[in-house]
Design an enzyme around this catalytic site. Sequence first.
Site, PDB file in Angstrom:
ATOM      1  N   SER A  61      32.573  65.319  -2.629  1.00  0.00           N
ATOM      2  CA  SER A  61      32.687  66.737  -2.280  1.00  0.00           C
ATOM      3  C   SER A  61      31.530  67.522  -2.894  1.00  0.00           C
ATOM      4  O   SER A  61      30.375  67.191  -2.655  1.00  0.00           O
ATOM      5  CB  SER A  61      34.055  67.266  -2.720  1.00  0.00           C
ATOM      6  OG  SER A  61      34.339  68.489  -2.093  1.00  0.00           O
ATOM      7  N   ASP A  80      36.991  65.159   3.341  1.00  0.00           N
ATOM      8  CA  ASP A  80      36.689  65.248   1.915  1.00  0.00           C
ATOM      9  C   ASP A  80      37.153  64.003   1.154  1.00  0.00           C
ATOM     10  O   ASP A  80      38.290  63.551   1.286  1.00  0.00           O
ATOM     11  CB  ASP A  80      37.377  66.487   1.341  1.00  0.00           C
ATOM     12  CG  ASP A  80      36.762  66.933   0.031  1.00  0.00           C
ATOM     13  OD1 ASP A  80      36.609  66.085  -0.863  1.00  0.00           O
ATOM     14  OD2 ASP A  80      36.450  68.129  -0.111  1.00  0.00           O
TER      15      ASP A  80
END
Length: 746
Positions: free
Chosen positions: A78, A224
């Site tokens: 991320s 993610d």
Amino acid sequence: MRSTSRFTKRLLAPTLALALLAMCFPGAAQTPPASPPQQRPRIGLALSGGGARGIAHVGVLKVLEELRVPIDCVTGTSMGAIVGGTFASGRTPEEMEKFVVGVDWDEVFRDKPPRNEIAVKRKIDDYKTLFAPEFGVKDGGLVLPKGVLAGVSIESFFRELSTPSFGISDFRKLPIPFVAVATDIETGQEVVLDRGSLSEAMRASMSVPGAMSPVEINGRLLVDGFIVNNLPIDQARKLCADVIIAVNIGTPPLKRSEITSVLSVVAQLSNFLGKDNVDKQLKSLTDKDVLITPDLGDISPGTFDRSADAIRIGEQATRALADKLKRYSLPPEQYAALRATQVSQAKALGAVDEIRVEGLQKTNPAVVRELIESKPGEPLTSETMSADLRRIYGTGDYESINTRIIGGDGSPRVAIIEPKEKSWGPDYLRFGLGLASDFQGDSQFNALVQYRKTWMNPLGGEWTTQLQIGQDSHIATEFRQPFTEDGRWFIAPNGVIGQQQRPVFVGSTKVAEYQISSGGAEVDFGRDFGTWGELRVGPVWSKVYARVETGSPLLPTVREPTAGLRATLFVDQTDRAWYPSAGYAITGTAYAAMTSLGSAHNYDRLEGRARGIWSWDSNTFNLAVSGGTALGTDMPAYDSFTLGGPLRLSGYRIDEFAGRDYAFGRLMYYRRIFPLPDILGSGAYLGGSAEVGRMSNRFINSSFSQGTLWSTSVFLGADTFLGPAYLGFGYAGSGNWSLYLLLGAP
């Protein structure tokens, strides 16, 4: 003594033997060579996700640089993938700090390209106050996008961050080897991204499910990586590391008092999910590894405006562990030599031999190529390429766009542009709402639904049908067919059937209300001027039936045909349709009704509007002028111009003045008092207006037709995904005032 002598002989015997051997064989008894110097441990940096909190990683990198701690490989998830990938591509921590502190994060997370790069037909839709959500129509049902944000602007920002890596498709061959972690949303499996487009890998690693659309890479739909591995220590060990420096900036669980909505419940579940896999990774750390945990306090994953604070806290947390980190420091010369191989400058894109569009199934690559201004054989720049991609995205047909360059070293260099068609298209449904009220009995309300079929043929034929119910009820349909691949020339036959209410005033008293029913058809021949504007010209045929709905039955009823030629100009270079902060817009219509085409009367109708907008900081001046004339002809009342109502002489009743000639001017001032996230709108505003108008050749109350009318207003407003909103007070003197509410464009 005898025993000591025997001991001495035993001790000296080997030495004497070696000496004798050395005399006979000079090379045999030399001192054994020294063992090679022990190599330093390879250090891997593992960076966790955490949204805006992850910008603290930049502060960590700054201090590692100060302490001369070498980094041999980087892994990230991320925001950790964003910072880690940027660092691995060759950027210095100082460069990264300038980027993240100086960038306008509102623009980064603004999913739309600059409005002056949006297709004209999509700009026209803006003034219909259609709601932001766009539904796809597939298999008899409605389909929503896979995320609130498509992430096109975000990926463009990532491309700028990672420009030093241009041309490197194997992330292990970056100045610092790197991998990012994402999640396969179909299987829930961890996906390690180690090749391809670095910006695309960054984008995939931070695609928060629901908030951002997944990224498809090698046939897998990725989101993610925090779901499966928010602190990829294990991947750093696999990549290179003998020693790990792990930076954990994950969001702590919410307190009971902070769990106040469904969104906070979802956020809490996400926190627990990420914490579980982080705890597993932390258990693998040993005494030789270093864990850095910045205390970011109330900095949340969404507070990107606190980037400077996050960096400072990252520095503080790293300096607090300086003693542990210094054991891995290199001498200044050795560290400088290492960094010289790791720091890379942004590379020029250079020229390419071909620009190719790939991956399209429904839309026409030739049409897309017409939107690309970069040329083969000419040096490419990141600015022009980004503008090309935004222009393609601005057509409204694509959910994301990727670009890469292949070839070179003796083979042709090719720039490949890969637009990804909307998975919920090519047919779309949108809804809208408009409301206006002066709280004196005059209100306008319209509900709108629009159905749009796109790419009905290879040239991009588009069929739009809309149904509106309310003060202005109608059903309208138009088929727009380009003649050429660039879409510049087109034909647009269209038709409409509907009715609208029109008040009749004597002074400030409403004495009647007409209902005007009409139906007709038009064939427009048009020229599209890119994203600047369009011009249409064509014949019009319609029938009008105007009758009194309420009021005196002595007022006339009109039933007649009207036909003629109409020209329409639309130019819009404002940055927003509502509450713009910069730009200009011009619209104009000219209609000549002709008995030779079947009209009951010969008459002319000419109207024009123009706006100019100037801003500094959050303050904006918006100057608008408009005017219309019948050019001295006998224009019928049902085609008259009107003035009165919110922001069109705000102190008077809605449509209080009607006539054949008018002029109007308005100077608005507004100040944004707080911004809104892009998905909700641009912000809330406080403002006011000064308005002046003049209506001549009025149909009723003509004794006042030459007077100039003045009005002012103050308002509290907002630009929202539902359209513009105003709650204001208008005053015009002589007892004329109004409290008004305006939502959308009724």
